[in-house]
Each structure stands twice: as C-alpha cells, then as structure tokens.
Design a protein around this motif. Sequence first.
Motif, PDB file in Angstrom:
ATOM      1  N   MET A   1       0.878  -1.000   0.119  1.00 50.80           N
ATOM      2  CA  MET A   1       0.061   0.007  -0.079  1.00 50.80           C
ATOM      3  C   MET A   1       0.992   1.289  -0.001  1.00 50.80           C
ATOM      4  SD  MET A   1      -3.144   0.938   2.623  1.00 50.80           S
ATOM      5  CE  MET A   1      -4.045  -0.355   2.192  1.00 50.80           C
ATOM      6  N   GLU A   2       0.561   2.315  -0.970  1.00 46.63           N
ATOM      7  CA  GLU A   2       1.364   3.085  -0.976  1.00 46.63           C
ATOM      8  C   GLU A   2       0.977   4.488   0.099  1.00 46.63           C
ATOM      9  OE1 GLU A   2       2.775   4.557  -5.291  1.00 46.63           O
ATOM     10  OE2 GLU A   2       0.376   3.866  -5.511  1.00 46.63           O
ATOM     11  N   SER A   3       1.992   5.124   0.370  1.00 49.05           N
ATOM     12  CA  SER A   3       1.793   6.282   1.390  1.00 49.05           C
ATOM     13  C   SER A   3       1.479   7.484   0.885  1.00 49.05           C
ATOM     14  CB  SER A   3       3.190   6.330   2.284  1.00 49.05           C
ATOM     15  OG  SER A   3       4.043   6.880   1.168  1.00 49.05           O
ATOM     16  N   GLN A   4       0.934   8.532   1.427  1.00 53.43           N
ATOM     17  CA  GLN A   4       0.659   9.676   0.623  1.00 53.43           C
ATOM     18  C   GLN A   4       1.803  10.312   0.116  1.00 53.43           C
ATOM     19  OE1 GLN A   4      -1.407  11.706   4.102  1.00 53.43           O
ATOM     20  NE2 GLN A   4      -3.131  11.876   2.548  1.00 53.43           N
ATOM     21  N   ASN A   5       2.975  10.272   0.476  1.00 59.15           N
ATOM     22  CA  ASN A   5       4.232  10.643  -0.088  1.00 59.15           C
ATOM     23  C   ASN A   5       4.402  10.090  -1.345  1.00 59.15           C
ATOM     24  OD1 ASN A   5       4.767  12.787   1.607  1.00 59.15           O
ATOM     25  ND2 ASN A   5       6.187  11.512   2.956  1.00 59.15           N
ATOM     26  N   ASP A   6       4.199   8.563  -1.449  1.00 55.63           N
ATOM     27  CA  ASP A   6       4.427   7.812  -2.554  1.00 55.63           C
ATOM     28  C   ASP A   6       3.395   8.011  -3.775  1.00 55.63           C
ATOM     29  OD1 ASP A   6       6.556   6.643  -1.489  1.00 55.63           O
ATOM     30  OD2 ASP A   6       5.458   4.811  -0.793  1.00 55.63           O
ATOM     31  N   LEU A   7       2.261   8.318  -3.341  1.00 56.01           N
ATOM     32  CA  LEU A   7       1.020   8.876  -4.142  1.00 56.01           C
ATOM     33  C   LEU A   7       1.460  10.270  -4.734  1.00 56.01           C
ATOM     34  CD1 LEU A   7      -2.017   7.787  -2.341  1.00 56.01           C
ATOM     35  CD2 LEU A   7      -1.461   6.764  -4.379  1.00 56.01           C
ATOM     36  N   ASN A   8       1.928  11.212  -3.938  1.00 55.58           N
ATOM     37  CA  ASN A   8       2.240  12.485  -4.493  1.00 55.58           C
ATOM     38  C   ASN A   8       3.306  12.145  -5.495  1.00 55.58           C
ATOM     39  OD1 ASN A   8       0.388  14.258  -3.222  1.00 55.58           O
ATOM     40  ND2 ASN A   8       1.423  14.055  -1.169  1.00 55.58           N
ATOM     41  N   GLU A   9       4.295  11.408  -5.421  1.00 56.38           N
ATOM     42  CA  GLU A   9       5.373  11.507  -6.110  1.00 56.38           C
ATOM     43  C   GLU A   9       5.017  10.778  -7.708  1.00 56.38           C
ATOM     44  OE1 GLU A   9       9.065  11.393  -7.807  1.00 56.38           O
ATOM     45  OE2 GLU A   9       8.446  12.402  -5.962  1.00 56.38           O
ATOM     46  N   THR A  10       3.965   9.595  -7.436  1.00 59.07           N
ATOM     47  CA  THR A  10       3.619   9.178  -8.740  1.00 59.07           C
ATOM     48  C   THR A  10       2.593   9.947  -9.346  1.00 59.07           C
ATOM     49  OG1 THR A  10       3.565   7.093  -7.366  1.00 59.07           O
ATOM     50  CG2 THR A  10       2.185   6.985  -9.471  1.00 59.07           C
ATOM     51  N   ILE A  11       1.726  10.883  -8.791  1.00 64.15           N
ATOM     52  CA  ILE A  11       1.017  11.741  -9.328  1.00 64.15           C
ATOM     53  C   ILE A  11       1.816  12.833 -10.078  1.00 64.15           C
ATOM     54  CG2 ILE A  11      -0.449  13.810  -8.980  1.00 64.15           C
ATOM     55  CD1 ILE A  11      -2.047  11.940  -6.624  1.00 64.15           C
ATOM     56  N   PHE A  12       2.942  13.305  -9.458  1.00 64.55           N
ATOM     57  CA  PHE A  12       3.871  14.304 -10.017  1.00 64.55           C
ATOM     58  C   PHE A  12       4.414  13.774 -11.353  1.00 64.55           C
ATOM     59  CE2 PHE A  12       8.557  15.522 -10.655  1.00 64.55           C
ATOM     60  CZ  PHE A  12       8.078  16.934 -10.900  1.00 64.55           C
ATOM     61  N   LEU A  13       5.010  12.321 -11.229  1.00 65.40           N
ATOM     62  CA  LEU A  13       5.746  11.779 -12.345  1.00 65.40           C
ATOM     63  C   LEU A  13       4.663  11.458 -13.673  1.00 65.40           C
ATOM     64  CD1 LEU A  13       7.778   9.010 -10.714  1.00 65.40           C
ATOM     65  CD2 LEU A  13       8.550  11.147 -11.628  1.00 65.40           C
ATOM     66  N   THR A  14       3.392  11.251 -13.222  1.00 66.19           N
ATOM     67  CA  THR A  14       2.400  10.987 -14.119  1.00 66.19           C
ATOM     68  C   THR A  14       1.978  12.172 -14.864  1.00 66.19           C
ATOM     69  OG1 THR A  14       1.545   8.875 -12.916  1.00 66.19           O
ATOM     70  CG2 THR A  14      -0.026  10.260 -14.610  1.00 66.19           C
ATOM     71  N   THR A  15       1.746  13.273 -14.091  1.00 65.26           N
ATOM     72  CA  THR A  15       1.421  14.625 -14.603  1.00 65.26           C
ATOM     73  C   THR A  15       2.645  15.152 -15.544  1.00 65.26           C
ATOM     74  OG1 THR A  15       0.151  15.229 -12.852  1.00 65.26           O
ATOM     75  CG2 THR A  15       0.838  16.942 -13.936  1.00 65.26           C
ATOM     76  N   SER A  16       3.865  14.880 -14.973  1.00 61.27           N
ATOM     77  CA  SER A  16       4.986  15.245 -15.871  1.00 61.27           C
ATOM     78  C   SER A  16       5.003  14.475 -17.243  1.00 61.27           C
ATOM     79  CB  SER A  16       6.359  14.851 -15.026  1.00 61.27           C
ATOM     80  OG  SER A  16       6.405  15.830 -13.996  1.00 61.27           O
ATOM     81  N   LYS A  17       4.675  13.308 -17.520  1.00 56.69           N
ATOM     82  CA  LYS A  17       4.684  12.261 -18.406  1.00 56.69           C
ATOM     83  C   LYS A  17       3.605  13.262 -19.461  1.00 56.69           C
ATOM     84  CE  LYS A  17       3.901   7.856 -20.315  1.00 56.69           C
ATOM     85  NZ  LYS A  17       3.720   6.475 -20.084  1.00 56.69           N
ATOM     86  N   ILE A  18       2.390  13.242 -18.839  1.00 49.40           N
ATOM     87  CA  ILE A  18       1.435  13.989 -19.703  1.00 49.40           C
ATOM     88  C   ILE A  18       2.029  15.332 -20.126  1.00 49.40           C
ATOM     89  CG2 ILE A  18      -0.797  15.336 -19.449  1.00 49.40           C
ATOM     90  CD1 ILE A  18      -1.583  12.907 -17.489  1.00 49.40           C
ATOM     91  N   GLN A  19       2.460  16.110 -19.431  1.00 47.66           N
ATOM     92  CA  GLN A  19       3.010  17.499 -19.833  1.00 47.66           C
ATOM     93  C   GLN A  19       4.072  17.365 -20.959  1.00 47.66           C
ATOM     94  OE1 GLN A  19       3.997  19.409 -15.991  1.00 47.66           O
ATOM     95  NE2 GLN A  19       1.768  20.103 -16.131  1.00 47.66           N
ATOM     96  N   GLU A  20       5.040  16.320 -20.842  1.00 49.77           N
ATOM     97  CA  GLU A  20       6.320  16.314 -21.909  1.00 49.77           C
ATOM     98  C   GLU A  20       5.949  15.272 -22.923  1.00 49.77           C
ATOM     99  OE1 GLU A  20       9.202  14.389 -19.468  1.00 49.77           O
ATOM    100  OE2 GLU A  20       9.352  15.969 -18.112  1.00 49.77           O
TER     101      GLU A  20
END
Length: 70
Positions: free
Chosen positions: A1-20
């Motif tokens: 189970m992911e922590s909130q920090n892990d989820l935030n990092e994954t959201i950041f990476l996913t958003t970055s992928k979308i933007q790039e």
Amino acid sequence: MESQNDLNETIFLTTSKIQEEFPELTKYLGEIPENSQSNTEKGVNKKALEDYLESLNYLLETYEENVKKL
C-alpha cells in the motif's frame, strides 16, 4: 500500500509524463473532478490522491490507446 508521499510522487511523475509526451492533454488536468467529500480539515486524504491518480492514469491510457489506433 502506497503512502501519501508515494502517491504524490507518482502523481507528479504521471503529470510530468502527460505534460512532456502529450501536452495537448494538459488542458484536461484541471477538469478532473475533485471529490469534496474526500477533503479533510488537514488537507487532501489518501483516498482523494488515489482517486486522482486513477483519473490521471485513465486519461493517459485512454488517450494512448486512441493515438495508437490512428
């Protein structure tokens, strides 16, 4: 189970992928609905982060599938 920090990092990476890789999708990032019931006095809870990440992944996967069909 992911922590909130892990989820935030994954959201950041996913958003970055979308933007790039798919900048044309960035206009939809603000349209992903926020669930007001998932907000707490202390901020956004883990369930809200999971739901947001799921929405981002759905947007990305759906778009990638449609692009491949073209």
